[in-house]
Design an enzyme around this catalytic site. Structure first.
Site, PDB file in Angstrom:
ATOM      1  N   CYS A  31       0.872  -1.090   0.023  1.00 41.54           N
ATOM      2  CA  CYS A  31      -0.111  -0.111   0.008  1.00 41.54           C
ATOM      3  C   CYS A  31       0.827   1.426  -0.114  1.00 41.54           C
ATOM      4  O   CYS A  31       2.171   1.316   0.390  1.00 41.54           O
ATOM      5  CB  CYS A  31      -0.851   0.031   1.026  1.00 41.54           C
ATOM      6  SG  CYS A  31      -2.152  -1.308   1.435  1.00 41.54           S
ATOM      7  N   CYS A  76      -3.062   4.551   2.827  1.00 41.46           N
ATOM      8  CA  CYS A  76      -3.958   3.748   2.556  1.00 41.46           C
ATOM      9  C   CYS A  76      -5.228   3.837   3.596  1.00 41.46           C
ATOM     10  O   CYS A  76      -4.900   4.138   4.708  1.00 41.46           O
ATOM     11  CB  CYS A  76      -3.497   2.541   2.505  1.00 41.46           C
ATOM     12  SG  CYS A  76      -4.907   1.285   2.169  1.00 41.46           S
ATOM     13  N   ARG A  78       1.307  -7.978  -3.974  1.00 43.62           N
ATOM     14  CA  ARG A  78       0.131  -7.272  -4.771  1.00 43.62           C
ATOM     15  C   ARG A  78      -0.219  -6.139  -4.424  1.00 43.62           C
ATOM     16  O   ARG A  78      -0.311  -5.783  -3.198  1.00 43.62           O
ATOM     17  CB  ARG A  78      -0.891  -8.196  -4.903  1.00 43.62           C
ATOM     18  CG  ARG A  78      -0.308  -9.726  -5.336  1.00 43.62           C
ATOM     19  CD  ARG A  78      -1.840 -10.633  -5.424  1.00 43.62           C
ATOM     20  NE  ARG A  78      -2.953 -10.520  -4.352  1.00 43.62           N
ATOM     21  CZ  ARG A  78      -2.869 -11.078  -3.270  1.00 43.62           C
ATOM     22  NH1 ARG A  78      -1.814 -12.034  -3.334  1.00 43.62           N
ATOM     23  NH2 ARG A  78      -3.697 -10.937  -2.311  1.00 43.62           N
ATOM     24  N   ASP A  88      19.173  38.160 -12.171  1.00 41.36           N
ATOM     25  CA  ASP A  88      17.823  38.580 -12.991  1.00 41.36           C
ATOM     26  C   ASP A  88      17.339  39.959 -12.545  1.00 41.36           C
ATOM     27  O   ASP A  88      17.064  39.924 -11.193  1.00 41.36           O
ATOM     28  CB  ASP A  88      16.928  37.582 -12.771  1.00 41.36           C
ATOM     29  CG  ASP A  88      15.533  37.707 -13.506  1.00 41.36           C
ATOM     30  OD1 ASP A  88      15.414  37.345 -14.834  1.00 41.36           O
ATOM     31  OD2 ASP A  88      14.637  38.372 -12.730  1.00 41.36           O
TER      32      ASP A  88
END
Length: 492
Positions: free
Chosen positions: A38, A42, A67, A442
Site C-alpha cells: 500500500c 491507504c 500485490r 535577473d
C-alpha cells in the site's frame, strides 16, 4: 524518511499510522499477513507494526511477491521527489527509466547513457531501491497497462503491445501477478464510459499538496509559443515530440490532481508522455520540504505563507527550451514568443489539432542546424549563439536531457559564445530540473529582493541564498511573484 539508502522504520510506521499522504511515493508498506502493498495514506485500518515491512519502490514490492492494494492503488502514487532533487547515478537512472529508455534501448542502452557498466547500474539500483532496472521498467509497464485497460476500450491484444509487452501471455501474467486481477476483471471494476476517441486518453496526475497553480500555469500560458502551446478553455495545451510519434497534451488544474488529456499518434508513447507532463509541472516535488526550508528565512517566510506550494515550471523538451532561452536573451517575453513562432512556422513539423489551435511541433535541433543563418532575423551575435547551440545539440557535442549531469552541463554551456550565467542557470532550472539553480543577476529577482529588504546585488544575494539551498530555484518563483512579474497569473 531515509537514512542514507535505508528506510527509517520508526518514521515509516508513524507515517502509516497517521495516513500521511505527503509520503506517498517516498516508500511503500508491504503487509506480511495479506501479501499486499500500500501507499502510506491507504484508507484501510493500518496493520500491526510487526506485520509491516517497507520498500523504497513499487518494483521492489512486486519483486518480493506483494500485490498492489485495490483500495489505495499504490502504483499510481506520485513519484519520489528524490529523483528530481538529485543528480547522482540512481536519480539519473530513474529519470531515464521513467522516460522509457529501458523499454526502447534495454539495460545496456541505459548504462551507456549514464556512462557506467550494466553491472554498476544494476548494483546501485538494487542497493537503493531493492530492484534492478528491468524490474523497475516492468513495474512501469504494469502501470501503463492498467491505465490503458481502465481508460480505453482497446482490445487487450492492442493494450499489451502499446504497454510494451512482447506477448499477450506476458501481459496477462504480469497484470494478474501485480494486481491480483485479470485484465478483464480490472476493466470490469471501472464504469463503462463508451468507446471514446482512438488515441485519446483522459487520466489524473496526482501530486503532493499544496500546489499553487497560478504561477505554474500562468507562466506556461504567458510564455506559450503560438502553434506549439496555447491556453484554451481552462487548460494549458501543447504539442509533444515523442519516441514513436507525436502527441498533444491538455493539462487542467483540478482539486487534488491535474486533469490530463493526451492525444497520441502511437499509444506506446503513453508512459513517456505522462512522465514528461509530470516533469513539466514539477508534480513530483515535495512542497512541504521546500517551503519549510525557505520559511526559515524571516524575509521569505511571508511569501511562502501567502502562496505555498509554488512549483518550478519546466519543459517537455530540453533542447527546445535551450533554443527558447537563447531567443529570449535581452528581449521581452512578447518578443521571445514572436521569434520562436517564426522558427516554428518556417521549420516546425506540421500536425493536425481538431480540438484547438495547435499547428506544429517545435523544430528539432537537426532541423534548425540545417537553416541558413542569414535567414534568421536576429542580431548577429545572438544568431551565432543560436547556430552554435543547435549544431552541438544536433551532432551530439552537447547533450541536454533527463540524464544530464547538471554541473557538467552548466560548465559546457558557459563555454559557448553568448552564454552567460543567466542563460546557463535558467536552462539548468527549467530544462534540466536542477532545484538549486539560481538567477541572482535577473532584474526581476534583484528588484523583488530589494523590496523585501534582502540584498539586491548579485554577490550579496547569492551569499544570502546559501541558506535556501538546495531549493533556490523555488525561491526564484516566490521572488518573481512579488515583482508584479508579468507571467505570474492564472488565465481566465
Amino acid at each position: 524518511m531515509r537514512t542514507g539508502t535505508h528506510l527509517d522504520r520508526d518514521h515509516c510506521v508513524r507515517a502509516v499510522r497517521s495516513k500521511d499522504a505527503r509520503f506517498d511515493g517516498w516508500f511503500f508498506t508491504a503487509v506480511l499477513t495479506t501479501r499486499i502493498y500500500c501507499r502510506p495514506s491507504c484508507p484501510v485500518v493500518p496493520p500491526k507494526p510487526e506485520n509491516m515491512t517497507f520498500y523504497p519502490s513499487a518494483a521492489a514490492c512486486q519483486q518480493a511477491g506483494f500485490r498492489a492494494c485495490k483500495r489505495c492503488r499504490p502504483d499510481t502514487s506520485p513519484g519520489s521527489p528524490e529523483w528530481n532533487r538529485r543528480a547522482d547515478l540512481v536519480a539519473r537512472a530513474m529519470r531515464l527509466i521513467a522516460d522509457g529508455v529501458v523499454d526502447r534501448e534495454g539495460v545496456p542502452g541505459l548504462a551507456a547513457r549514464l556512462g557506467y557498466s550494466t553491472r554498476q547500474v544494476e548494483r546501485h539500483l538494487l542497493a537503493e531501491l531493492g530492484a534492478g532496472p528491468l524490474a523497475l521498467a516492468r513495474a512501469q509497464r504494469a502501470q501503463t497497462a492498467r491505465l490503458l485497460i481502465e481508460t480505453t476500450a482497446l482490445p487487450m491484444s492492442e493494450i499489451a503491445f502499446a504497454a510494451g509487452y512482447s506477448s499477450v501471455r506476458a501481459f496477462n501474467d504480469t497484470v494478474r501477478e501485480v494486481f491480483a486481477l485479470s485484465p478483464s476483471e480490472l476493466r470490469a471494476r471501472v464504469p463503462a464510459s463508451g468507446a471514446g476517441t482512438p488515441g485519446v486518453l483522459t487520466l489524473r496526475l496526482p501530486f503532493r499538496a499544496p500546489l499553487n497553480p497560478s504561477n505554474l500555469f500562468g507562466h506556461l500560458a504567458a510564455t506559450a509559443v503560438p502553434g506549439v502551446e496555447e491556453w484554451r478553455d481552462g487548460a494549458y495545451r501543447r504539442t509533444l515530440r515523442l519516441p514513436y510519434g507525436h502527441g498533444i497534451a491538455a493539462l487542467t488544474p483540478g482539486p487534488g490532481h491535474i486533469a490530463c488529456r493526451l492525444t497520441l499518434s502511437d499509444l506506446r508513447d503513453l508512459p513517456v508522455a505522462i512522465s514528461r507532463c509530470r516533469r513539466l509541472l514539477d508534480l513530483d516535488a515535495d512542497p512541504v520540504a521546500v517551503d519549510e526550508r525557505l520559511s526559515a528565512d524571516p524575509l521569505l517566510a511571508p511569501l511562502v505563507e501567502r502562496g505555498p506550494g509554488r512549483r518550478v515550471p519546466r519543459t517537455v523538451d530540453e533542447a527546445e527550451f535551450a533554443v527558447r532561452a537563447v531567443l529570449g536573451q535581452q528581449v521581452s517575453t512578447a518578443a521571445a514568443r514572436t521569434h520562436a513562432a517564426r522558427l516554428v512556422t518556417a521549420h516546425g513539423k506540421p500536425l493536425d489539432d481538431p480540438e484547438g489551435g495547435l499547428t506544429h511541433l517545435f523544430p528539432s535541433a537537426e532541423a534548425l542546424a540545417a537553416v541558413d543563418p542569414g535567414s534568421l532575423a536576429m542580431p548577429r551575435a545572438r544568431r551565432a549563439t543560436l547556430t552554435t547551440l543547435v549544431r552541438l545539440l544536433a551532432d551530439g557535442g552537447l547533450r541536454l536531457g533527463v540524464d544530464t549531469d547538471w554541473a557538467e552541463a552548466r560548465a559546457r554551456l558557459l563555454a559557448l559564445p553568448g552564454f552567460g550565467p543567466w542563460t546557463a542557470d535558467v536552462i539548468a532550472m527549467r530544462a534540466l530540473g536542477d532545484p538549486d539553480a539560481f538567477l541572482p543577476t535577473d532584474l526581476g529577482i534583484r528588484r523583488a529582493a530589494g523590496a523585501l529588504g534582502l540584498p539586491s546585488t548579485p554577490a550579496a544575494l547569492t551569499a544570502r541564498a546559501e541558506g535556501w539551498r538546495p531549493w533556490r530555484a523555488y525561491a526564484v518563483q516566490y521572488l518573481w511573484a512579488t515583482d508584479s512579474h508579468p507571467i505570474n497569473f492564472l488565465p481566465a
